[in-house]
Design an enzyme around this catalytic site. Sequence first.
Site, PDB file in Angstrom:
ATOM      1  N   SER A  16       0.833  -1.212   0.000  1.00 53.97           N
ATOM      2  CA  SER A  16       0.000   0.000   0.000  1.00 53.97           C
ATOM      3  C   SER A  16       0.868   1.263   0.000  1.00 53.97           C
ATOM      4  O   SER A  16       0.476   2.286  -0.572  1.00 53.97           O
ATOM      5  CB  SER A  16      -0.976   0.009   1.173  1.00 53.97           C
ATOM      6  OG  SER A  16      -0.327   0.175   2.398  1.00 53.97           O
ATOM      7  N   HIS A 114       8.953   3.062   8.920  1.00 55.14           N
ATOM      8  CA  HIS A 114       8.702   2.222  10.093  1.00 55.14           C
ATOM      9  C   HIS A 114       7.455   2.749  10.806  1.00 55.14           C
ATOM     10  O   HIS A 114       7.314   3.962  10.989  1.00 55.14           O
ATOM     11  CB  HIS A 114       9.916   2.269  11.027  1.00 55.14           C
ATOM     12  CG  HIS A 114       9.748   1.388  12.226  1.00 55.14           C
ATOM     13  ND1 HIS A 114       9.928   0.019  12.160  1.00 55.14           N
ATOM     14  CD2 HIS A 114       9.392   1.664  13.498  1.00 55.14           C
ATOM     15  CE1 HIS A 114       9.697  -0.494  13.353  1.00 55.14           C
ATOM     16  NE2 HIS A 114       9.368   0.470  14.180  1.00 55.14           N
TER      17      HIS A 114
HETATM   18  C1  GRF Z   1       4.078  -0.506   6.832  1.00 53.87           C
HETATM   19  O1  GRF Z   1       3.362  -0.389   8.035  1.00 53.87           O
HETATM   20  C2  GRF Z   1       5.497  -0.071   7.024  1.00 53.87           C
HETATM   21  O2  GRF Z   1       5.659   0.914   7.978  1.00 53.87           O
HETATM   22  C3  GRF Z   1       6.174  -1.336   7.485  1.00 53.87           C
HETATM   23  O3  GRF Z   1       5.540  -2.354   6.764  1.00 53.87           O
HETATM   24  C4  GRF Z   1       4.214  -1.965   6.411  1.00 53.87           C
HETATM   25  C5  GRF Z   1       4.086  -2.147   4.933  1.00 53.87           C
HETATM   26  O4  GRF Z   1       2.773  -2.001   4.481  1.00 53.87           O
HETATM   27  N1  GRF Z   1       7.593  -1.248   7.282  1.00 53.87           N
HETATM   28  P1  GRF Z   1       2.476  -2.013   2.910  1.00 53.87           P
HETATM   29  O5  GRF Z   1       3.014  -3.306   2.340  1.00 53.87           O
HETATM   30  O6  GRF Z   1       3.116  -0.819   2.299  1.00 53.87           O
HETATM   31  O7  GRF Z   1       0.975  -1.965   2.817  1.00 53.87           O
END
Ligand code: GRF
Length: 223
Positions: A16, A114
């Site tokens: 996402s 993060h």
């Molecule tokens: C996010 O919450 C990011 O902070 C963490 O992993 C998640 C990834 O979500 N490192 P997506 O795959 O971008 O939906």
Amino acid sequence: MAEALPVVVLISGNGSNLQAIIDATREQRLPLDIRLVVSNRPEAYGLARARAAGIPTRVIDHHDHADRADFDGALATAIDEYGGPNALVVLAGFMRILTDEFVNHYRGRLVNIHPSLLPKYKGLNTHARVLAAGERESGATVHFVTPALDDGPIILQARVPVKAGDTPERLAQRVHAAEHLLYPRALTLIAQGTVRMDTENNLTLWNDQPATPEQQQLDLPAA
Ligand code: GRF
């Protein structure tokens, strides 16, 4: 518009954040040129998002590599082939620990997002830990990557409130929405040359000066 910065995005899952970067690049004409999306997991939904946007994809499955160094070598080959020598390497939900050699090689052009207000809550299960600690707010951080996990110089943070009755899932949703505004903004600051990493002193620079706490905050519209 500044010349577009070549970008390679590394994912492991839903993607996402990748989608938010793709959408913002198009809608807001951000100076980013997403050259390649790499996943270490063949089933990652983010691969379909990239394909739908016409972005080349590669699966580099860590199971096919003898050790971390071998896997990271294959990653680096793909990054350099598609991104060229100056590409920004964007970790967007990439769930593999990278070797120090890889991180040092891309030092200054390797960034991560993060889901906490670093330096608080490094590592996994951030939302459950934030709730267990009774925090009143949480958020997300984009930072330059250094060998120590979730520890590199902060580029930009966005804060969200913790609300009464929050579950880890509800808080995660609120943080995710913030991430989708935060990551494109942070990448734009790098692409425009406003922000860069002082790799000798491990600092984020804004217009060649150490970033101030105010500069490192992105104010979001109240949800
Ligand atoms: C996010 O919450 C990011 O902070 C963490 O992993 C998640 C990834 O979500 N490192 P997506 O795959 O971008 O939906």
